[in-house]
Design a protein around this motif. Sequence first.
Motif, PDB file in Angstrom:
ATOM      1  N   MET A   1       0.856  -1.176   0.000  1.00 32.21           N
ATOM      2  CA  MET A   1       0.000   0.000   0.000  1.00 32.21           C
ATOM      3  C   MET A   1       0.898   1.234   0.000  1.00 32.21           C
ATOM      4  O   MET A   1       1.831   1.315   0.781  1.00 32.21           O
ATOM      5  N   GLN A   2       0.573   2.193  -0.868  1.00 28.68           N
ATOM      6  CA  GLN A   2       1.434   3.361  -1.032  1.00 28.68           C
ATOM      7  C   GLN A   2       0.606   4.645  -1.148  1.00 28.68           C
ATOM      8  O   GLN A   2      -0.609   4.604  -1.284  1.00 28.68           O
ATOM      9  N   GLY A   3       1.312   5.765  -1.110  1.00 31.33           N
ATOM     10  CA  GLY A   3       0.736   7.072  -1.381  1.00 31.33           C
ATOM     11  C   GLY A   3      -0.347   7.507  -0.414  1.00 31.33           C
ATOM     12  O   GLY A   3      -0.286   7.250   0.785  1.00 31.33           O
ATOM     13  N   VAL A   4      -1.358   8.154  -0.985  1.00 30.30           N
ATOM     14  CA  VAL A   4      -2.439   8.729  -0.188  1.00 30.30           C
ATOM     15  C   VAL A   4      -3.199   7.639   0.575  1.00 30.30           C
ATOM     16  O   VAL A   4      -3.537   7.824   1.746  1.00 30.30           O
ATOM     17  N   LYS A   5      -3.434   6.515  -0.063  1.00 24.81           N
ATOM     18  CA  LYS A   5      -4.155   5.435   0.607  1.00 24.81           C
ATOM     19  C   LYS A   5      -3.407   4.993   1.861  1.00 24.81           C
ATOM     20  O   LYS A   5      -4.003   4.796   2.918  1.00 24.81           O
ATOM     21  N   VAL A 123       6.008   1.939  18.491  1.00 23.61           N
ATOM     22  CA  VAL A 123       5.470   0.593  18.313  1.00 23.61           C
ATOM     23  C   VAL A 123       4.464   0.568  17.160  1.00 23.61           C
ATOM     24  O   VAL A 123       4.474  -0.342  16.317  1.00 23.61           O
ATOM     25  N   PHE A 124       3.597   1.570  17.085  1.00 24.36           N
ATOM     26  CA  PHE A 124       2.594   1.609  16.020  1.00 24.36           C
ATOM     27  C   PHE A 124       3.258   1.678  14.654  1.00 24.36           C
ATOM     28  O   PHE A 124       2.876   0.950  13.738  1.00 24.36           O
ATOM     29  N   ASN A 125       4.248   2.559  14.493  1.00 25.99           N
ATOM     30  CA  ASN A 125       4.921   2.700  13.197  1.00 25.99           C
ATOM     31  C   ASN A 125       5.613   1.400  12.787  1.00 25.99           C
ATOM     32  O   ASN A 125       5.562   1.002  11.624  1.00 25.99           O
ATOM     33  N   TRP A 126       6.263   0.778  13.722  1.00 24.07           N
ATOM     34  CA  TRP A 126       6.936  -0.483  13.418  1.00 24.07           C
ATOM     35  C   TRP A 126       5.907  -1.540  12.990  1.00 24.07           C
ATOM     36  O   TRP A 126       6.080  -2.219  11.973  1.00 24.07           O
ATOM     37  N   GLU A 130       5.413  -3.324   9.306  1.00 25.30           N
ATOM     38  CA  GLU A 130       5.460  -4.780   9.183  1.00 25.30           C
ATOM     39  C   GLU A 130       4.203  -5.305   8.500  1.00 25.30           C
ATOM     40  O   GLU A 130       4.267  -6.204   7.664  1.00 25.30           O
ATOM     41  N   LEU A 131       3.069  -4.740   8.851  1.00 22.51           N
ATOM     42  CA  LEU A 131       1.790  -5.192   8.315  1.00 22.51           C
ATOM     43  C   LEU A 131       1.571  -4.744   6.856  1.00 22.51           C
ATOM     44  O   LEU A 131       1.143  -5.521   6.021  1.00 22.51           O
ATOM     45  N   PHE A 132       1.887  -3.477   6.564  1.00 18.60           N
ATOM     46  CA  PHE A 132       1.594  -2.906   5.257  1.00 18.60           C
ATOM     47  C   PHE A 132       2.826  -2.674   4.380  1.00 18.60           C
ATOM     48  O   PHE A 132       2.699  -2.222   3.257  1.00 18.60           O
ATOM     49  N   GLY A 133       4.005  -2.935   4.903  1.00 11.51           N
ATOM     50  CA  GLY A 133       5.231  -2.699   4.141  1.00 11.51           C
ATOM     51  C   GLY A 133       5.691  -1.257   4.262  1.00 11.51           C
ATOM     52  O   GLY A 133       4.958  -0.386   4.722  1.00 11.51           O
ATOM     53  N   LEU A 134       6.933  -1.032   3.837  1.00 13.02           N
ATOM     54  CA  LEU A 134       7.497   0.320   3.898  1.00 13.02           C
ATOM     55  C   LEU A 134       6.966   1.175   2.757  1.00 13.02           C
ATOM     56  O   LEU A 134       6.594   0.634   1.702  1.00 13.02           O
TER      57      LEU A 134
END
Length: 140
Positions: A1-5, A123-126, A130-134
Amino acid sequence: MQGVKRRVVYVGLYELVAILLSALLLKWITGAGAGHSTAIAVVASAVAIVWNLIFNYGFEQWEKHRQQQGRSLGIRLLHALGFEGGLVIFLVPLIALILKVSLLEALLMDLALLAFFLIYTFVFNWAFDELFGLPAAVTA
């Protein structure tokens, strides 16, 4: 998932959990009623949403220009400190206004929230990465 989404999902999830946790934490820290605690949590969330969009856009632009790819522990800490530091500047006057306390008292309350949310943000960012990719800016 990327960008605005990616940004919309990130902000929505982050703030939903943040409102719930901060209302409970504020009620406990301040002794204020549920109404005041929830009001602060909602106002703080609105401010945080705007700041989040601005800060993360700028942070990702900065990341594009770095030589190193990925997000190390140091970069994650820099991200969390930058976001939360900016948020303190915006929230202290609002807390003082809503609770009718001095700026110093509001700062002390906000520092208690900051200590919690610094860990939460990290923790949330990590977990989010992990869940949605970088984001593409980090992996390109």
